[in-house]
Each structure stands twice: as C-alpha cells, then as structure tokens.
Design an enzyme around this catalytic site. Structure first.
Site, PDB file in Angstrom:
ATOM      1  N   LYS A 115       0.897  -1.257   0.081  1.00 30.87           N
ATOM      2  CA  LYS A 115      -0.056   0.060  -0.057  1.00 30.87           C
ATOM      3  C   LYS A 115       0.782   1.133   0.082  1.00 30.87           C
ATOM      4  O   LYS A 115       0.578   2.208  -0.489  1.00 30.87           O
ATOM      5  CB  LYS A 115      -0.862   0.016   1.036  1.00 30.87           C
ATOM      6  CG  LYS A 115      -2.039  -1.021   0.952  1.00 30.87           C
ATOM      7  CD  LYS A 115      -2.980  -1.159   2.227  1.00 30.87           C
ATOM      8  CE  LYS A 115      -3.919  -2.351   2.060  1.00 30.87           C
ATOM      9  NZ  LYS A 115      -4.511  -2.382   3.383  1.00 30.87           N
ATOM     10  N   LYS A 197      -7.670 -16.752 -10.280  1.00 29.33           N
ATOM     11  CA  LYS A 197      -8.844 -16.939  -9.709  1.00 29.33           C
ATOM     12  C   LYS A 197      -9.692 -15.532 -10.100  1.00 29.33           C
ATOM     13  O   LYS A 197      -9.185 -14.538 -10.477  1.00 29.33           O
ATOM     14  CB  LYS A 197      -8.962 -16.622  -8.057  1.00 29.33           C
ATOM     15  CG  LYS A 197      -8.137 -17.854  -7.538  1.00 29.33           C
ATOM     16  CD  LYS A 197      -8.051 -18.048  -6.046  1.00 29.33           C
ATOM     17  CE  LYS A 197      -7.464 -16.657  -5.376  1.00 29.33           C
ATOM     18  NZ  LYS A 197      -7.205 -16.586  -4.338  1.00 29.33           N
ATOM     19  N   LYS A 200     -11.481  -8.923  -7.988  1.00 34.35           N
ATOM     20  CA  LYS A 200     -11.955  -7.637  -8.125  1.00 34.35           C
ATOM     21  C   LYS A 200     -10.838  -6.660  -9.032  1.00 34.35           C
ATOM     22  O   LYS A 200     -11.229  -5.993  -9.889  1.00 34.35           O
ATOM     23  CB  LYS A 200     -12.149  -6.978  -6.798  1.00 34.35           C
ATOM     24  CG  LYS A 200     -13.457  -6.232  -6.749  1.00 34.35           C
ATOM     25  CD  LYS A 200     -13.570  -5.705  -5.458  1.00 34.35           C
ATOM     26  CE  LYS A 200     -14.049  -6.708  -4.746  1.00 34.35           C
ATOM     27  NZ  LYS A 200     -14.644  -6.384  -3.185  1.00 34.35           N
TER      28      LYS A 200
END
Ligand code: TRP
Length: 334
Positions: A115, A197, A200
């Site tokens: 982040k 997978k 988002k």
C-alpha cells in the site's frame, strides 16, 4: 448470547460488489458458521480510511456489503452484523495494543509495503498500524476463530504476536486467534479467462459479480476460452477447460455435469452448448441473490435497524472485554 459456543470474528472490507469468489470463498463459510458458533461479522469502515480518505461513497459501500451478505444468507438475528465505527471500544483497545506493536515489524508487513508503494503521498500511521486495528477487532470479542483468506495470514500471525505479548505482560486475557475455514469448502473459483482466480482487481469481464445482470452473466460466460475439443478419449483437460468444469461444479446439477464429463471423455463435447448451459445455471444462481440485494438496498430503515442491533450485540461483548483489559493493565482506579 450462547455462552457455550466458541467465538468467531471476521471483518469485511466495504469495497462493495462481491463476486463469485467471495461467495464461495468467504460468505458461504460465514453462513455455515452462524449456526455453530457465536459470530461477530463486522464491516471494516475504519480500516478503509487508511486507503480511502475520500468518504463520498463509504456509506453506499457499507450498505451494499451488508445487503450482499444478508442476501447470501447471513442472518442478522443469529450473528452480530455490525459496523466497526459503531464500537468506540475498538479505538481504546487499538490504543493499548499499539504500545505492544513495534515499528520494525509493522514496516515489514507485506500489505503495508504494497500500500505504501501504491500511495506514496499518503503513508499514514493508520496504514502502518492496520494489523493492530485488525487485532483490536478480533480481541474485542476474545474470538478464537477468524475466517479469512490466505491474503490475511500475515495479519493473523501478527495478531497472535500482539495477543501473546499482551497476555505475557498483563495476564491471560485473550485466547490466541487462529484462521479458520471449513477446509473442504475453500474452493477456488477460477477466472473466466483461464488464468488465476476471480478477483476484483483483475480482468472485470473474467469475474462474475453478484450484481451482474443476466445478459452480462451470459456474455461473460460465453467469452470463456475453449478450443476445438479433445481428439483422444479420456485426455487430461487443459487448465482453461478444467476451469469451466470447476465453475459448472459450483452451480450446475449432477446430471448436467456428468453429461459434459462423458461428452468430454468421448470426444464429442460441444463447448458452445456447455457454455450456454453454464450461463443459464449461473443466471439461475446469481439472479435471485441480485434481486434480493436490490430489494434490501431499497430499505434503508431496515439496514439501519440491522446495524443498530448488531452494534448493540457487539457492544455487550466489547464492554466486558474492555473491563477485563483495564483491570489487567491496572487502569482500574475506582
Ligand atoms: N483486513 C481484512 C481484509 O482486508 C478485513 C478485516 C478487518 C478483518 N478487521 C478484521 C478480518 C478482523 C478479520 C478479522 O480483508
């Protein structure tokens, strides 16, 4: 409150728009747990401030995530379904735990480093102490089991370290929290583009959302990669074909799955037909959930009632914990 049941706690990020991977990976576990454990499920609105200081969409996202979880079967009368910011006790426990967390270990956390790289202009202290806040969420209910995905393993390991330090220094107040999932249900939900997978952040057309309308579901499924079919009986499946079967296993009936398995093994599979069938079965699975979410979202009063009732249940358990914590630390002056 059932005192004989073990305590489960988990946090859900209010990023909205859950996909099929979230459903089979997380929510289905929550729904199963709600009958066997004393469950606290919390929408982590405070955590989201570490990365999303602009809160214009926060409320809508919190409502959506609540509605989606309820539509998938989470029962607000069985579990405490609440919003993190409604419990002031979280902030207090977070403060105590911050004294037990070292700068060095926080800086080494993988999610912090990621982040920090993504938002170099806003490497705030909340971002650094994100795992401490998460630990406060868990310990506030003295929870033992934390249903989370693999991506949260490091946070949970840190939570155990903070817990052990607390217990060592001030006495055994907390059980050591561990990750928990019904192992058989931890199915991988493959992406429709044959790689990885559903997620988002990756290819949106390869991920099926619970909010997708029927046409979009059909379109996404029909775009899944196939080929001209096997040429030898009983050949192994290429990964992208295996994935279509995996998806079928989640939503189609046993007969349907068997038919396509047999067709594949006999080399007369028609992938166009298979995808049409899968698309219809997906529509049948997703559309009732989508409609339920939409109807819940229409009813703000109901959602407020759910949050209020959840906060009340969660507060009862938090108050007991805070009292124990203050006594253990020696902050009991009266
Ligand atoms: N950090 C978790 C995530 O990103 C969300 C979360 C917040 C959480 N508090 C928690 C998970 C407590 C488990 C327990 O998904």
């Amino acid at each position: 409150m059932d005192k004989t049941k073990e305590i489960v706690m988990s946090g859900i990020r209010p990023t909205g728009f859950l996909h099929l991977g979230n459903y089979f990976g997380a929510i289905r576990n929550y729904v199963k747990m709600q009958d066997e454990y004393e469950c606290f499920f919390m929408v982590a609105d405070l955590h989201s401030l570490t990365t999303h200081p602009d809160t214009k969409e926060l409320k809508a996202n919190v409502y959506r995530v609540l509605a989606e979880n309820i539509a998938c079967g989470l029962d607000p009368d069985k579990v405490a379904l609440y919003c993190q910011s409604h419990l002031h006790e979280t902030a207090e426990l977070y403060l105590y735990l911050n004294m037990l967390a070292y700068k060095g270990e926080l800086e080494k956390t993988a999610t912090f480093k990621d982040k920090a790289r993504m938002q170099p202009g806003n490497i705030n202290a909340g971002l650094l102490t994100y795992p401490v806040l998460q630990t406060a969420d868990i310990l506030l209910h003295r929870a033992k089991y934390v249903p989370v995905g693999k991506d949260q393993e490091q946070h949970l390991e840190m939570a155990r370290n903070f817990t052990n330090r607390f217990n060592h220094r001030y006495g055994e107040v907390f059980p050591e929290p561990v990750a928990f999932n019904y192992s058989n249900d931890l199915v991988k939900v493959p992406s429709l583009d044959g790689e990885g997978k559903m997620s988002k952040s990756e290819n949106q057309m390869a991920t099926l959302y619970l909010a997708d309308d029927d046409e979009l579901i059909r379109k996404k499924v029909m775009k899944a990669k196939t080929d001209s079919g096997p040429t030898e009986n009983n050949s192994p499946k290429p990964a992208y074909i295996g994935n279509i079967f995996l998806l079928m296993n989640l939503v189609s009936s046993k007969d349907v799955i068997k038919k396509y398995e047999d067709d594949y093994n006999n080399c007369n599979i028609r992938y166009g037909d298979m995808k049409k069938q899968l698309a219809e079965d997906m529509v049948k699975f997703i559309s009732p959930i989508r409609e339920k979410v939409n109807s819940i979202l229409q009813d703000e009063k109901y959602l407020q009632k759910v949050m209020g009732q959840g906060a009340e249940k969660a507060r009862k358990s938090a108050e007991v914990t805070i009292k124990l914590v203050r006594e253990a630390i020696g902050l009991n002056y009266f």
